[in-house]
Design a protein around this motif. Structure first.
Motif, PDB file in Angstrom:
ATOM      1  N   GLN A 112      -1.092  -3.987  -7.125  1.00 37.05           N
ATOM      2  CA  GLN A 112      -0.943  -5.301  -6.924  1.00 37.05           C
ATOM      3  C   GLN A 112      -1.848  -5.585  -5.538  1.00 37.05           C
ATOM      4  OE1 GLN A 112       2.839  -7.286  -6.322  1.00 37.05           O
ATOM      5  NE2 GLN A 112       3.606  -5.531  -7.716  1.00 37.05           N
ATOM      6  N   LEU A 113      -2.278  -4.737  -4.767  1.00 33.74           N
ATOM      7  CA  LEU A 113      -3.343  -5.005  -3.853  1.00 33.74           C
ATOM      8  C   LEU A 113      -4.610  -4.489  -4.142  1.00 33.74           C
ATOM      9  CD1 LEU A 113      -3.525  -5.167  -0.548  1.00 33.74           C
ATOM     10  CD2 LEU A 113      -3.314  -2.650  -0.377  1.00 33.74           C
ATOM     11  N   ALA A 114      -5.311  -5.673  -4.421  1.00 33.54           N
ATOM     12  CA  ALA A 114      -6.899  -5.457  -5.038  1.00 33.54           C
ATOM     13  C   ALA A 114      -7.735  -5.086  -3.813  1.00 33.54           C
ATOM     14  CB  ALA A 114      -7.170  -6.771  -5.875  1.00 33.54           C
ATOM     15  N   ARG A 115      -8.920  -4.483  -4.143  1.00 25.29           N
ATOM     16  CA  ARG A 115      -9.992  -4.491  -3.320  1.00 25.29           C
ATOM     17  C   ARG A 115     -10.404  -5.656  -2.663  1.00 25.29           C
ATOM     18  NH1 ARG A 115     -12.477   1.054  -3.234  1.00 25.29           N
ATOM     19  NH2 ARG A 115     -14.285  -0.120  -2.057  1.00 25.29           N
ATOM     20  N   ALA A 116     -10.545  -6.502  -3.510  1.00 21.69           N
ATOM     21  CA  ALA A 116     -10.887  -7.919  -2.847  1.00 21.69           C
ATOM     22  C   ALA A 116      -9.945  -8.711  -2.052  1.00 21.69           C
ATOM     23  CB  ALA A 116     -11.071  -9.049  -4.145  1.00 21.69           C
ATOM     24  N   ASP A 117      -8.941  -8.186  -1.763  1.00 22.99           N
ATOM     25  CA  ASP A 117      -7.834  -8.757  -0.680  1.00 22.99           C
ATOM     26  C   ASP A 117      -8.292  -8.371   0.746  1.00 22.99           C
ATOM     27  OD1 ASP A 117      -6.384  -9.974  -2.833  1.00 22.99           O
ATOM     28  OD2 ASP A 117      -5.124  -8.403  -3.167  1.00 22.99           O
ATOM     29  N   LEU A 118      -9.287  -7.177   0.566  1.00 20.51           N
ATOM     30  CA  LEU A 118      -9.315  -6.627   2.042  1.00 20.51           C
ATOM     31  C   LEU A 118     -10.801  -6.610   2.347  1.00 20.51           C
ATOM     32  CD1 LEU A 118      -6.807  -3.862   1.665  1.00 20.51           C
ATOM     33  CD2 LEU A 118      -6.794  -5.597   3.319  1.00 20.51           C
TER      34      LEU A 118
ATOM     35  N   ASP B 152      -8.725   3.414   0.071  1.00 22.36           N
ATOM     36  CA  ASP B 152      -8.604   4.239  -0.969  1.00 22.36           C
ATOM     37  C   ASP B 152      -8.832   5.823  -0.708  1.00 22.36           C
ATOM     38  OD1 ASP B 152      -9.289   4.419  -3.970  1.00 22.36           O
ATOM     39  OD2 ASP B 152     -11.245   5.261  -3.395  1.00 22.36           O
ATOM     40  N   GLN B 153      -9.566   6.179   0.382  1.00 18.68           N
ATOM     41  CA  GLN B 153      -9.737   7.750   0.541  1.00 18.68           C
ATOM     42  C   GLN B 153      -8.443   8.309   1.098  1.00 18.68           C
ATOM     43  OE1 GLN B 153     -12.884   7.666   3.495  1.00 18.68           O
ATOM     44  NE2 GLN B 153     -14.487   7.636   1.807  1.00 18.68           N
ATOM     45  N   PHE B 154      -7.770   7.307   1.918  1.00 13.49           N
ATOM     46  CA  PHE B 154      -6.649   7.780   2.717  1.00 13.49           C
ATOM     47  C   PHE B 154      -5.471   8.098   1.811  1.00 13.49           C
ATOM     48  CE2 PHE B 154      -2.730   7.074   5.173  1.00 13.49           C
ATOM     49  CZ  PHE B 154      -3.008   7.901   6.366  1.00 13.49           C
ATOM     50  N   THR B 155      -5.469   7.489   0.613  1.00 13.51           N
ATOM     51  CA  THR B 155      -4.257   7.845  -0.686  1.00 13.51           C
ATOM     52  C   THR B 155      -4.435   9.190  -0.991  1.00 13.51           C
ATOM     53  OG1 THR B 155      -5.785   7.035  -2.344  1.00 13.51           O
ATOM     54  CG2 THR B 155      -4.353   5.376  -1.395  1.00 13.51           C
ATOM     55  N   ARG B 156      -5.339   9.846  -0.605  1.00 15.92           N
ATOM     56  CA  ARG B 156      -5.612  11.179  -1.167  1.00 15.92           C
ATOM     57  C   ARG B 156      -5.020  12.192  -0.135  1.00 15.92           C
ATOM     58  NH1 ARG B 156      -9.663   8.465  -3.799  1.00 15.92           N
ATOM     59  NH2 ARG B 156     -11.344   9.038  -2.296  1.00 15.92           N
TER      60      ARG B 156
ATOM     61  N   TYR C 237       0.763  -1.156   0.101  1.00 16.91           N
ATOM     62  CA  TYR C 237       0.047  -0.086  -0.084  1.00 16.91           C
ATOM     63  C   TYR C 237       0.890   1.353  -0.183  1.00 16.91           C
ATOM     64  CZ  TYR C 237      -3.310   3.621   1.600  1.00 16.91           C
ATOM     65  OH  TYR C 237      -4.301   4.507   1.715  1.00 16.91           O
ATOM     66  N   PHE C 238       1.992   1.198   0.675  1.00 13.80           N
ATOM     67  CA  PHE C 238       2.881   2.299   0.723  1.00 13.80           C
ATOM     68  C   PHE C 238       4.016   2.470  -0.207  1.00 13.80           C
ATOM     69  CE2 PHE C 238       0.884   2.401   5.175  1.00 13.80           C
ATOM     70  CZ  PHE C 238       0.203   3.490   5.053  1.00 13.80           C
ATOM     71  N   ASP C 239       3.910   1.670  -1.123  1.00 18.73           N
ATOM     72  CA  ASP C 239       4.828   1.627  -2.229  1.00 18.73           C
ATOM     73  C   ASP C 239       4.008   1.918  -3.593  1.00 18.73           C
ATOM     74  OD1 ASP C 239       6.530   1.437  -4.304  1.00 18.73           O
ATOM     75  OD2 ASP C 239       6.996  -0.774  -3.799  1.00 18.73           O
ATOM     76  N   PRO C 240       3.760   3.195  -3.860  1.00 13.88           N
ATOM     77  CA  PRO C 240       2.883   3.479  -5.185  1.00 13.88           C
ATOM     78  C   PRO C 240       3.193   2.702  -6.530  1.00 13.88           C
ATOM     79  CG  PRO C 240       3.694   5.620  -4.094  1.00 13.88           C
ATOM     80  CD  PRO C 240       4.564   4.130  -3.357  1.00 13.88           C
ATOM     81  N   GLU C 241       4.525   2.404  -6.634  1.00 11.26           N
ATOM     82  CA  GLU C 241       4.771   1.530  -7.775  1.00 11.26           C
ATOM     83  C   GLU C 241       4.028   0.315  -7.733  1.00 11.26           C
ATOM     84  OE1 GLU C 241       8.672   1.472  -8.667  1.00 11.26           O
ATOM     85  OE2 GLU C 241       9.060   3.470  -9.088  1.00 11.26           O
ATOM     86  N   ASN C 242       3.862  -0.338  -6.544  1.00  8.44           N
ATOM     87  CA  ASN C 242       3.117  -1.686  -6.436  1.00  8.44           C
ATOM     88  C   ASN C 242       1.889  -1.594  -5.955  1.00  8.44           C
ATOM     89  OD1 ASN C 242       5.645  -3.298  -7.404  1.00  8.44           O
ATOM     90  ND2 ASN C 242       6.547  -2.516  -5.658  1.00  8.44           N
TER      91      ASN C 242
END
Length: 356
Positions: free
Chosen positions: A161-167, A176-180, A153-158
């Motif tokens: 790979q963290l899909a919404r279905a993983d959580l 998703d909101q926190f990224t902004r 999550y804290f690696d913008p390049e990767n």
């Protein structure tokens, strides 16, 4: 008449962030007990890649995993760390749980309580520290663990790979909101710094990563403690004890005084500082530093105070954003702004005055 076996089920975790394993434990607690108490650890810590989310944010994620009918049956409480004294940490959890049970009008000593958890590895040792609660073990759940989630999550390049279905849906929406936010950008910078740091200083070709040796100075004068505000990552913007790495040819106390003088320009002669050193202690919690395994040696200096000249003069070095004498009463309310374990290091020498 309820058919549930327990009155209360306790679920303990850091929830950084909430994943499917956490959700399963809470769901099991709801099946087993009338009420569930979710204990959120590492409360009042400054944001870091290891502890990126506040208590309020983690409570929101926990509650987002619950159905509406379950909300009234779940309480969420925060408990601070105590890395050098398990007994304080245990007592904090016991007190938080007993307060909630008493608020329901029950006698805590007579309540039937379960501790729901998963014994995954050595990090789960805390589940064995509450023998007065009946342990209800759960099998592991196939899902990303919190460490892997944070790593992606804290690696913008990767991050892709963290899909919404993983959580769980609530966690995915929150992330998703926190990224902004500016906090997300700052944490991504810190993750990149730490990754580069570990790459630079690892032992090439060795299976054993380096173990660093540092020193930290707890300096008090007339009810004040000397703190520096960190100017750079890691912990940028947090307050810390003066300190740093030990030189190749230095003794520990000499290194502590050198770092103290360099970072704070403290106008106290070295011989006086040596004479003011009252105690020392080793702080070696394995996960105390994000840079890697770092063992620090704390030194406690108690300076004589001249009421006519005031507190000893200090000035920030180029590596510090600010340096100042902080009243100890104010310091005790600063835990969420103190770097790494420095709050607990200081409290070791201050006699355990810190709030938990």
């Amino acid at each position: 008449m309820s058919t549930r076996k327990y009155q209360y089920a306790i679920v303990i975790g850091r929830f950084q962030p909430v994943h499917f394993g956490h959700q399963r434990l809470i769901e099991e607690g709801l099946r087993a007990a009338e009420r569930v108490i979710v204990v959120v650890g590492s409360d009042r810590q400054p944001r870091s890649v290891k502890n990126p989310f506040t208590f309020d944010e983690r409570e929101r994620m926990v509650r987002a995993c619950l159905r509406g009918t379950e909300q009234m049956r779940v309480s969420v409480v925060g408990v601070g760390d105590s890395p050098y004294n398990d007994q304080i940490w245990i007592a904090s959890i016991q007190s938080a749980v007993e307060r909630l049970i008493a608020q329901d009008g029950h006698a805590p000593a007579k309540a039937k309580v379960a501790l729901v958890g998963h014994l995954k590895d050595a990090s789960s040792y805390y589940l064995k520290l509450f023998p007065h609660w009946e342990f209800v073990g759960q099998n592991s759940v196939e899902s990303l663990n919190a460490t892997d989630v944070r790593s992606l999550y804290f690696d913008p390049e990767n991050r892709g790979q963290l899909a919404r279905a993983d959580l769980p849906d609530g966690t995915a929406a929150f992330l998703d909101q926190f990224t902004r936010t500016a906090d997300y950008a700052e944490l991504c910078e810190e993750r990149a710094f730490l990754a580069d740091y570990r790459d630079k200083y690892r032992y090439a070709g060795s299976e054993f990563p380096p173990i660093y040796t540092t020193v930290d100075a707890v300096v008090v004068e007339a009810g004040h403690i000397l703190l520096v505000q960190r100017k750079f990552h890691p912990g940028k913007g947090t307050w810390a004890l003066p300190g740093g790495f030990v030189g190749q040819h230095e003794r520990l106390q000499d290194a502590a005084i050198r770092e103290l003088k360099e970072e704070t320009r403290l106008k106290v002669p070295v011989p006086v500082l040596n004479g003011s050193m009252k105690a020392s202690h080793v702080f070696d919690a394995p996960d105390r530093s994000q840079r890697g395994r770092t063992i620090t040696h704390g030194f406690f200096f108690e300076l004589a105070h001249n009421q006519w000249t005031g507190l000893s003069e200090v000035r920030a070095d180029d590596d510090a954003a600010e340096v100042r004498w902080v009243p100890i009463a104010e310091f005790l309310d600063m835990q969420e702004r103190i770097y790494e374990d420095h709050f607990f290091i200081a409290n070791h020498f201050l006699g355990g005055l810190g709030k938990n």
